[in-house]
Design a protein around this motif. Sequence first.
Motif, PDB file in Angstrom:
ATOM      1  N   TRP A  92       0.838  -1.206   0.000  1.00  0.00           N
ATOM      2  CA  TRP A  92       0.000   0.000   0.000  1.00  0.00           C
ATOM      3  C   TRP A  92       0.870   1.253   0.000  1.00  0.00           C
ATOM      4  O   TRP A  92       0.621   2.190  -0.760  1.00  0.00           O
ATOM      5  N   GLU A  93       1.905   1.282   0.849  1.00  0.00           N
ATOM      6  CA  GLU A  93       2.798   2.439   0.922  1.00  0.00           C
ATOM      7  C   GLU A  93       3.477   2.686  -0.425  1.00  0.00           C
ATOM      8  O   GLU A  93       3.668   3.832  -0.827  1.00  0.00           O
ATOM      9  N   ASP A  94       3.834   1.632  -1.123  1.00  0.00           N
ATOM     10  CA  ASP A  94       4.476   1.784  -2.429  1.00  0.00           C
ATOM     11  C   ASP A  94       3.471   2.206  -3.497  1.00  0.00           C
ATOM     12  O   ASP A  94       3.704   3.162  -4.234  1.00  0.00           O
ATOM     13  N   LEU A  95       2.350   1.520  -3.575  1.00  0.00           N
ATOM     14  CA  LEU A  95       1.395   1.756  -4.660  1.00  0.00           C
ATOM     15  C   LEU A  95       0.585   3.038  -4.500  1.00  0.00           C
ATOM     16  O   LEU A  95       0.066   3.566  -5.475  1.00  0.00           O
ATOM     17  N   ARG A  96       0.499   3.579  -3.292  1.00  0.00           N
ATOM     18  CA  ARG A  96      -0.244   4.831  -3.099  1.00  0.00           C
ATOM     19  C   ARG A  96       0.389   5.982  -3.875  1.00  0.00           C
ATOM     20  O   ARG A  96      -0.264   6.960  -4.200  1.00  0.00           O
ATOM     21  N   ARG A  97       1.681   5.885  -4.173  1.00  0.00           N
ATOM     22  CA  ARG A  97       2.375   6.952  -4.890  1.00  0.00           C
ATOM     23  C   ARG A  97       2.063   6.939  -6.390  1.00  0.00           C
ATOM     24  O   ARG A  97       2.371   7.895  -7.088  1.00  0.00           O
ATOM     25  N   ASP A  98       1.468   5.862  -6.868  1.00  0.00           N
ATOM     26  CA  ASP A  98       1.061   5.778  -8.272  1.00  0.00           C
ATOM     27  C   ASP A  98      -0.328   6.391  -8.385  1.00  0.00           C
ATOM     28  O   ASP A  98      -1.321   5.792  -7.992  1.00  0.00           O
ATOM     29  N   GLY A  99      -0.385   7.593  -8.911  1.00  0.00           N
ATOM     30  CA  GLY A  99      -1.646   8.320  -9.005  1.00  0.00           C
ATOM     31  C   GLY A  99      -2.592   7.798 -10.067  1.00  0.00           C
ATOM     32  O   GLY A  99      -3.705   8.292 -10.200  1.00  0.00           O
ATOM     33  N   GLN A 100      -2.162   6.814 -10.826  1.00  0.00           N
ATOM     34  CA  GLN A 100      -3.015   6.288 -11.890  1.00  0.00           C
ATOM     35  C   GLN A 100      -3.769   5.039 -11.418  1.00  0.00           C
ATOM     36  O   GLN A 100      -4.923   5.124 -11.064  1.00  0.00           O
ATOM     37  N   THR A 101      -3.117   3.910 -11.430  1.00  0.00           N
ATOM     38  CA  THR A 101      -3.787   2.645 -11.097  1.00  0.00           C
ATOM     39  C   THR A 101      -3.227   1.975  -9.849  1.00  0.00           C
ATOM     40  O   THR A 101      -3.526   0.815  -9.594  1.00  0.00           O
ATOM     41  N   GLY A 102      -2.434   2.687  -9.091  1.00  0.00           N
ATOM     42  CA  GLY A 102      -1.799   2.100  -7.919  1.00  0.00           C
ATOM     43  C   GLY A 102      -2.771   1.498  -6.925  1.00  0.00           C
ATOM     44  O   GLY A 102      -2.608   0.368  -6.477  1.00  0.00           O
ATOM     45  N   MET A 103      -3.801   2.240  -6.566  1.00  0.00           N
ATOM     46  CA  MET A 103      -4.748   1.732  -5.579  1.00  0.00           C
ATOM     47  C   MET A 103      -5.578   0.581  -6.133  1.00  0.00           C
ATOM     48  O   MET A 103      -5.866  -0.380  -5.427  1.00  0.00           O
ATOM     49  N   SER A 104      -5.918   0.655  -7.408  1.00  0.00           N
ATOM     50  CA  SER A 104      -6.640  -0.461  -8.016  1.00  0.00           C
ATOM     51  C   SER A 104      -5.772  -1.712  -8.004  1.00  0.00           C
ATOM     52  O   SER A 104      -6.238  -2.805  -7.676  1.00  0.00           O
ATOM     53  N   SER A 105      -4.499  -1.549  -8.322  1.00  0.00           N
ATOM     54  CA  SER A 105      -3.574  -2.685  -8.279  1.00  0.00           C
ATOM     55  C   SER A 105      -3.444  -3.219  -6.867  1.00  0.00           C
ATOM     56  O   SER A 105      -3.375  -4.431  -6.652  1.00  0.00           O
ATOM     57  N   TRP A 106      -3.384  -2.329  -5.886  1.00  0.00           N
ATOM     58  CA  TRP A 106      -3.274  -2.781  -4.495  1.00  0.00           C
ATOM     59  C   TRP A 106      -4.482  -3.614  -4.108  1.00  0.00           C
ATOM     60  O   TRP A 106      -4.338  -4.694  -3.540  1.00  0.00           O
ATOM     61  N   TRP A 107      -5.678  -3.131  -4.428  1.00  0.00           N
ATOM     62  CA  TRP A 107      -6.876  -3.905  -4.093  1.00  0.00           C
ATOM     63  C   TRP A 107      -6.882  -5.249  -4.811  1.00  0.00           C
ATOM     64  O   TRP A 107      -7.096  -6.288  -4.185  1.00  0.00           O
ATOM     65  N   ARG A 108      -6.659  -5.214  -6.126  1.00  0.00           N
ATOM     66  CA  ARG A 108      -6.742  -6.440  -6.921  1.00  0.00           C
ATOM     67  C   ARG A 108      -5.656  -7.437  -6.563  1.00  0.00           C
ATOM     68  O   ARG A 108      -5.927  -8.623  -6.355  1.00  0.00           O
ATOM     69  N   ASP A 109      -4.404  -6.987  -6.510  1.00  0.00           N
ATOM     70  CA  ASP A 109      -3.275  -7.905  -6.367  1.00  0.00           C
ATOM     71  C   ASP A 109      -2.909  -8.218  -4.924  1.00  0.00           C
ATOM     72  O   ASP A 109      -2.242  -9.214  -4.662  1.00  0.00           O
ATOM     73  N   HIS A 110      -3.315  -7.390  -3.997  1.00  0.00           N
ATOM     74  CA  HIS A 110      -2.866  -7.564  -2.620  1.00  0.00           C
ATOM     75  C   HIS A 110      -4.030  -7.799  -1.657  1.00  0.00           C
ATOM     76  O   HIS A 110      -4.141  -8.878  -1.086  1.00  0.00           O
ATOM     77  N   ALA A 111      -4.887  -6.805  -1.474  1.00  0.00           N
ATOM     78  CA  ALA A 111      -5.995  -6.963  -0.516  1.00  0.00           C
ATOM     79  C   ALA A 111      -6.929  -8.102  -0.922  1.00  0.00           C
ATOM     80  O   ALA A 111      -7.297  -8.931  -0.085  1.00  0.00           O
ATOM     81  N   ASP A 112      -7.297  -8.149  -2.208  1.00  0.00           N
ATOM     82  CA  ASP A 112      -8.221  -9.188  -2.657  1.00  0.00           C
ATOM     83  C   ASP A 112      -7.599 -10.583  -2.589  1.00  0.00           C
ATOM     84  O   ASP A 112      -8.318 -11.585  -2.603  1.00  0.00           O
ATOM     85  N   HIS A 113      -6.306 -10.666  -2.481  1.00  0.00           N
ATOM     86  CA  HIS A 113      -5.642 -11.958  -2.321  1.00  0.00           C
ATOM     87  C   HIS A 113      -5.501 -12.325  -0.840  1.00  0.00           C
ATOM     88  O   HIS A 113      -5.915 -13.400  -0.416  1.00  0.00           O
ATOM     89  N   HIS A 114      -4.915 -11.451  -0.046  1.00  0.00           N
ATOM     90  CA  HIS A 114      -4.589 -11.783   1.339  1.00  0.00           C
ATOM     91  C   HIS A 114      -5.775 -11.763   2.305  1.00  0.00           C
ATOM     92  O   HIS A 114      -5.843 -12.604   3.207  1.00  0.00           O
ATOM     93  N   MET A 115      -6.668 -10.825   2.154  1.00  0.00           N
ATOM     94  CA  MET A 115      -7.750 -10.695   3.134  1.00  0.00           C
ATOM     95  C   MET A 115      -8.686 -11.907   3.174  1.00  0.00           C
ATOM     96  O   MET A 115      -9.040 -12.361   4.275  1.00  0.00           O
ATOM     97  N   PRO A 116      -9.095 -12.488   2.053  1.00  0.00           N
ATOM     98  CA  PRO A 116      -9.934 -13.692   2.155  1.00  0.00           C
ATOM     99  C   PRO A 116      -9.223 -14.845   2.873  1.00  0.00           C
ATOM    100  O   PRO A 116      -9.860 -15.627   3.581  1.00  0.00           O
ATOM    101  N   ILE A 117      -7.912 -14.937   2.713  1.00  0.00           N
ATOM    102  CA  ILE A 117      -7.164 -15.982   3.405  1.00  0.00           C
ATOM    103  C   ILE A 117      -7.121 -15.683   4.901  1.00  0.00           C
ATOM    104  O   ILE A 117      -7.358 -16.565   5.733  1.00  0.00           O
ATOM    105  N   LEU A 118      -6.833 -14.438   5.256  1.00  0.00           N
ATOM    106  CA  LEU A 118      -6.793 -14.064   6.671  1.00  0.00           C
ATOM    107  C   LEU A 118      -8.154 -14.249   7.342  1.00  0.00           C
ATOM    108  O   LEU A 118      -8.242 -14.730   8.469  1.00  0.00           O
TER     109      LEU A 118
END
Length: 145
Positions: A83-109
Amino acid sequence: MLEGLGNWDDAEDDVDASEDADTPHGAAEEPSLVFATVDQFVQEHLAHTYRRTLNVQGGHTWCPEWWRHGEAISRLEALWRAWEDLRRDGQTGMSSWWRDHADHHMPILLSTDGPFKGCTPEKGHNPRLAPLPCTPPPEGLFVPQ
């Protein structure tokens, strides 16, 4: 901007211009963090943006003492760092964070068979899961690099 979450887009502007004079030419500056720790990220951001109904019977589960679970620490730390890295991408960073990170890890947790199995928000932490069984490999199979 989401209410109560601060404006993380302005975090990079917090660097004092006088610090630039002390930076050697060509040295890369470490970007500033919005959240100083994974705990701060979880409590001030993730818990407020990733909301789910919690129950043990077949939906999602969560341990209020998530920091007692090694897997949770590792996954949440990965979510925070991404999140800290991708927040600096003003284009698709947050979408990538949700898709590639939160949507992967949170269902497992949050899975009822995940690292918080046996824990509940009401009853708290329940250290019910044992480490995976491991038999040591034959000597010499793995050589240190």
